[in-house]
Design an enzyme around this catalytic site. Structure first.
Site, PDB file in Angstrom:
ATOM      1  N   GLU A 442      -5.498 -68.765 -41.436  1.00  0.00           N
ATOM      2  CA  GLU A 442      -4.914 -69.344 -42.657  1.00  0.00           C
ATOM      3  C   GLU A 442      -4.206 -68.287 -43.510  1.00  0.00           C
ATOM      4  O   GLU A 442      -4.227 -68.341 -44.738  1.00  0.00           O
ATOM      5  CB  GLU A 442      -5.986 -70.067 -43.481  1.00  0.00           C
ATOM      6  CG  GLU A 442      -6.685 -71.176 -42.750  1.00  0.00           C
ATOM      7  CD  GLU A 442      -5.752 -72.218 -42.156  1.00  0.00           C
ATOM      8  OE1 GLU A 442      -4.592 -72.306 -42.602  1.00  0.00           O
ATOM      9  OE2 GLU A 442      -6.172 -72.932 -41.232  1.00  0.00           O
ATOM     10  N   GLY A 443      -3.573 -67.345 -42.854  1.00  0.00           N
ATOM     11  CA  GLY A 443      -2.908 -66.248 -43.555  1.00  0.00           C
ATOM     12  C   GLY A 443      -3.864 -65.087 -43.691  1.00  0.00           C
ATOM     13  O   GLY A 443      -4.867 -65.178 -44.399  1.00  0.00           O
TER      14      GLY A 443
END
Length: 595
Positions: A442-443
């Site tokens: 998620e980053g």
């Protein structure tokens, strides 16, 4: 041998005493009648489900993992499907969803507590409903009325699940390199072709249909991120009445063999002319997907908070029971052959670090969820804007700071166990393995740091940061006159002033060389994380001081933990600031060939 007990008393402290959530919700029309009795009942019943249904599957699910049977068929570990049916029967997928689509309409400030408990119970299992709720959020915000009517009630009920399909073999963070193609059809649908990797919950046997939200390019799309569109690509193409039609051209090619979260199916997905439907506007897919991505980033923070809590509980139990050596100041258990290891200072340091990060992060995360409720439902536009700004500013901090600390906490829990922590039997090594992914997906946490410093702080000349700074300043002004609060207020005030100067210095350097922001970003985010946690620990210390003589041991424990946090963890900011100020030269002046 591991166990999990939902920390209901501390959750109640945060929600009812620190955040005074009932009063805050009274100002939000959809939640005005959400009283304490309802909240506490949800926490108690949700905690029972997580402890009694999900937690017993955690180790067995990790050991068994998911199974790929070929031809796109994936099965989850034993007991997972039955747990999903219990999850649906209990109404848990509907908790914070709109009543219009079959939800219970409870606030995020309550839902986030349930998220924490699910992740303490079983992070790999919790990812299946977590991604489904993200798909719900995305379609709720950007779907057409027809898409909402068809998909949302089935996502809300848990009849169908959802995924987000972004990453491709050649591009992860840099989605501008994305190659998947979407060809328009005469009936208004699209045929989508491409490959996606690392798709969590991409294929499984829990639900009868899986709704993939897929990023792809239209034929005339501009290059880069400005040419990405978002599509609904269901596993089975639904008929207008919601019954399942033909199998779609999207299949799992394999499941990844991973370090952790073995019981979640991380899939490589092939799309071979799969039928899809556009969500939102053409070439604006990334903006639509950010609804899901931002929710997922907070969700990953909750994964690490859940692991921090359960790892702490078990290492605390072990430290109280394990006998090794004698206390340096003399025997504390003279009737036993040795003292429990909790008498040793460094064991206490490891335990208190976990405890301080768990309790401080809980306050931070639940407050963030309350901001989401305010941003969505407050009748006053200024209040909504302030809450939106706080969410934008602090979402990368929730993701990165909580996951860094979660991995630290899991490692400390394993260290408390010594050699037994390294052995599968005790469960600690699984928490270390599971916690590690949270810093990546998620980053990555570096991406979160760049987002915080570059976009959220320097991007608006510090306007959002100053809004949070006003909260800090107001607390300092209110509590600064109390002599018994000086040990908390003074270091918080000192850091607040240093953050202002550090931000200005980095901003000025970055005007001449953008690498200066990149070099400082990771340290800078951690400094901001401590500013936020320091703010909440100061507020909790004040409540604890006022109620320490009540007879409730929570307040004595809270006060002692606040003192530990400011004495032992908060001073980390001094070295972080020094590192952040050191500049880019020591990183960038070395030639690549010299590495």
């Amino acid at each position: 041998m591991a166990r999990y007990t939902p920390p209901l008393r501390d959750m109640q402290f945060v929600l009812h005493e620190l955040l005074e959530v009932e009063t805050a919700l009274e100002a939000l029309p959809p939640h005005a009648d959400t009283g304490r009795d309802v909240i506490d009942q949800v926490l108690a019943e949700g905690g029972r489900f997580c402890a009694e249904v999900l937690f017993p599957l955690n180790r067995s699910g990790d050991e068994e993992g998911c199974h790929y049977a070929g031809d796109g068929v994936v099965t989850t570990p034993k007991g997972f499907k039955e747990a999903w049916e219990q999850f649906k029967a209990g109404g848990w997928p509907t908790l914070t969803c709109d009543a219009e689509h079959g939800g219970q309409g409870l606030p995020m400030a309550v839902g986030i507590a349930f998220q924490e408990m699910m992740n303490s119970g079983n992070q790999a299992w919790a990812m299946y409903p977590g991604l489904t709720h993200g798909a719900y959020d995305c379609l709720h915000a950007h779907g057409t009325p027809e898409q909402k009517a068809l998909y949302l009630p089935r996502l809300v009920s848990g009849e169908w699940t959802g995924t987000m399909c972004l990453t491709e073999p050649h591009c992860g963070t840099d989605l501008g390199l994305l190659r998947s193609k979407a060809e328009p059809q005469a009936d208004g649908s699209y045929r989508i072709t491409g490959s996606k990797i690392f798709i969590s919950s991409g294929e499984h046997d829990l639900a009868e249909n899986i709704v993939h939200l897929v990023l792809a390019r239209l034929p005339d799309a501009p290059a880069g991120t400005r040419g990405i569109s978002l599509f609904i690509v269901p596993k089975f193409v639904p008929n207008p009445d919601g019954t399942l039609g033909a199998r779609n051209g999207v299949k799992c090619a394999r499941i990844e063999e991973k370090m952790g979260i073995h019981a979640n199916a991380t899939c490589a997905m092939d799309l071979d002319g799969a039928v899809g439907w556009l969500v939102g506007e053409p070439n604006k897919g990334l903006q639509a997907m950010f609804v899901m991505m931002n929710a997922a980033r907070i969700g990953v923070g909750m994964q690490s908070l859940g692991l921090t809590e359960v790892a702490y509980q078990n290492s605390l139990d072990y430290a109280k029971e394990r006998l090794q050596m004698r206390s340096l100041t003399g025997p504390k258990a003279p009737d036993k052959p040795a003292d429990p290891i909790i008498v040793h200072p460094d064991v206490r340091r490891m335990l208190l670090t976990q405890k301080a990060y768990a309790e401080g992060s809980r306050a931070f995360a639940y407050w963030t969820a309350l901001q989401a409720d305010i941003a969505q439902h407050h009748p006053d536009a200024d209040a909504r804007k302030d809450a939106e700004d706080m969410l934008a500013l602090l979402t990368p901090v929730v993701k990165a700071f909580l996951t860094d600390n979660g991995f630290l906490a899991a490692n400390l829990a394993m260290q408390v166990y010594g050699g037994h922590g390294y052995i599968r039997e005790w469960g600690m090594e699984q928490y270390v393995r599971d916690a590690r992914i949270n810093m990546i997906y998620e980053g990555t946490n570096t991406i979160q740091s760049l987002d915080l410093l570059g976009r959220k702080v320097l991007g608006d000349n510090g306007a959002k940061l100053r809004k949070f700074g006003k909260l800090v300043a107001a607390l300092i002004e209110t509590e600064g006159t109390r002599e018994d609060m000086a040990e908390f207020v003074n270091p918080l005030a000192d850091l607040a002033g240093k953050v202002e100067k550090l931000t200005m210095e980095i901003g000025m350097k970055a005007l001449g060389n953008a690498d200066e922001a990149g070099a400082a970003a990771v340290d800078y985010l951690r400094v901001i994380g401590h500013l936020v946690l320091g703010y909440f620990w100061t507020r909790m210390a004040r409540l604890a001081l006022d109620r320490v003589d009540s007879g409730d041991p929570l307040y004595r424990s809270k006060l002692a933990t606040a003192r530990f946090y400011f004495a032992r963890l908060f001073p980390e900011t001094a070295s972080l600031i020094r590192s952040a100020r050191s500049g880019a030269a020591s990183l960038m002046d070395i030639e690549v060939d010299l590495f």
